[in-house]
Design an enzyme around this catalytic site. Structure first.
Site, PDB file in Angstrom:
ATOM      1  N   GLY A 235      39.846  21.216  43.811  1.00  0.00           N
ATOM      2  CA  GLY A 235      40.270  21.286  45.201  1.00  0.00           C
ATOM      3  C   GLY A 235      41.431  22.237  45.419  1.00  0.00           C
ATOM      4  O   GLY A 235      42.031  22.757  44.473  1.00  0.00           O
TER       5      GLY A 235
ATOM      6  N   ALA B 146      42.575  14.463  46.692  1.00  0.00           N
ATOM      7  CA  ALA B 146      41.740  13.461  47.347  1.00  0.00           C
ATOM      8  C   ALA B 146      41.475  13.899  48.782  1.00  0.00           C
ATOM      9  O   ALA B 146      42.266  14.628  49.379  1.00  0.00           O
ATOM     10  CB  ALA B 146      42.404  12.090  47.330  1.00  0.00           C
TER      11      ALA B 146
ATOM     12  N   GLY C  65      35.157  13.895  46.715  1.00  0.00           N
ATOM     13  CA  GLY C  65      33.819  14.465  46.671  1.00  0.00           C
ATOM     14  C   GLY C  65      33.498  15.414  47.804  1.00  0.00           C
ATOM     15  O   GLY C  65      32.375  15.901  47.897  1.00  0.00           O
ATOM     16  N   GLY C  66      34.492  15.690  48.655  1.00  0.00           N
ATOM     17  CA  GLY C  66      34.252  16.653  49.724  1.00  0.00           C
ATOM     18  C   GLY C  66      33.881  18.018  49.186  1.00  0.00           C
ATOM     19  O   GLY C  66      33.132  18.765  49.813  1.00  0.00           O
TER      20      GLY C  66
ATOM     21  N   GLU D 152      34.855  14.377  38.282  1.00  0.00           N
ATOM     22  CA  GLU D 152      36.211  13.931  38.602  1.00  0.00           C
ATOM     23  C   GLU D 152      36.411  12.464  38.216  1.00  0.00           C
ATOM     24  O   GLU D 152      37.437  12.097  37.643  1.00  0.00           O
ATOM     25  CB  GLU D 152      36.487  14.121  40.098  1.00  0.00           C
ATOM     26  CG  GLU D 152      36.682  15.566  40.504  1.00  0.00           C
ATOM     27  CD  GLU D 152      36.815  15.745  42.007  1.00  0.00           C
ATOM     28  OE1 GLU D 152      37.343  16.783  42.424  1.00  0.00           O
ATOM     29  OE2 GLU D 152      36.369  14.853  42.766  1.00  0.00           O
TER      30      GLU D 152
END
Length: 251
Positions: free
Chosen positions: A39, A96, A108-109, A116
């Site tokens: 991310g 997150a 999980g976006g 992960e």
């Protein structure tokens, strides 16, 4: 209008960076094996890790949670390892999509939820770094993109129907933006996103029920896994949050 959007983006990036620096400084130690999450916020965390390793001549090894994380490890010339060589990690630092007041997470976006969760489950300590927009009282309060669920491609449609019939809400197959067809994860699976009607579920029970469905590989619900979360705030400060049961243990 463009000017105000620029200010907002700069503030958000600054919040990600200050949270990452604070968390890495608090938890990183020499001679440790650490999981590197995925991310936009993790970019700043890896940058700080590389800086400390170089300045203090620390020895660490890094386990990536995704292709992106692996590329970051290579970019900053950090030692790369895996769970086969190191099945137990000292630390995992990850981002997150949303964090509730008891450190339950939606992740999980970005589509990396399976790896992960595997890496996080192997770590003694999972630390979350995020900006202030990810901090909520309950899951679903601010994050409106659904709960990601990784599924085996052959049964995505039956699973979608089962979830809608058993739990309500709507479920959609996540589609790719730069190619025709669905998003394919690093593990060759599909991702469905569940838009829940009632966000105040018993998340632990619900997560277990979802995982019992044949064809569900993993969910983006990370329940009772995070040890501490660092949220960068607009004013440059950092909010540190721990689970409620940790407060009770200390009392």
């Amino acid at each position: 209008m463009i000017f105000f959007r620029k200010i907002s983006t700069m503030s958000l990036e600054s919040a990600k960076k200050v949270a990452s620096i604070k968390a890495v400084d608090a938890f990183l130690k020499s001679n440790s094996v650490i999981g590197i999450g995925s991310g936009s916020t993790i970019v700043y965390a890896v940058e700080r890790i590389a800086e400390l390793v170089k300045n203090h001549h620390w020895k660490i090894q890094c386990v990536p949670t995704s292709f992106q994380a692996k590329q970051l490890i290579h970019k900053y010339d950090l030692p790369l390892t895996d769970l086969e060589a190191n099945p137990e990690l000292d630390l995992c630092i990850d981002g997150a999509d949303e964090v509730d007041d008891n450190l339950n997470l939606i992740k999980g976006g970005g589509g990396c939820l399976l790896q992960e969760k595997i890496v996080a489950s192997c770590a003694k300590t999972l630390v979350i770094v995020a900006d202030y927009t990810k901090n909520s009282t309950y899951l679903g309060e601010q994050y409106k993109k659904g709960i990601p669920i990784e599924v085996v491609p052959m049964c995505y449609l039956p699973i979608i129907k089962k979830i809608q019939e058993n739990f309500g809400g709507t479920v959609t197959l996540r589609m790719a933006q730069s190619k025709a067809g669905p998003v394919i994860t690093d593990n060759g699976n599909f991702i469905i996103d569940w838009f829940v009607l009632d966000p105040k579920f018993n998340w632990e029970k619900l997560n277990t029920e979802l995982l019992l469905m044949p064809g569900v590989v993993e969910t983006g619900l990370f329940i009772n896994m995070a040890f501490k979360a660092y949220f960068g705030l607009p004013d440059g400060s950092v909010k540190i949050q721990v689970r409620k049961d940790q407060y009770e243990d200390e009392a």
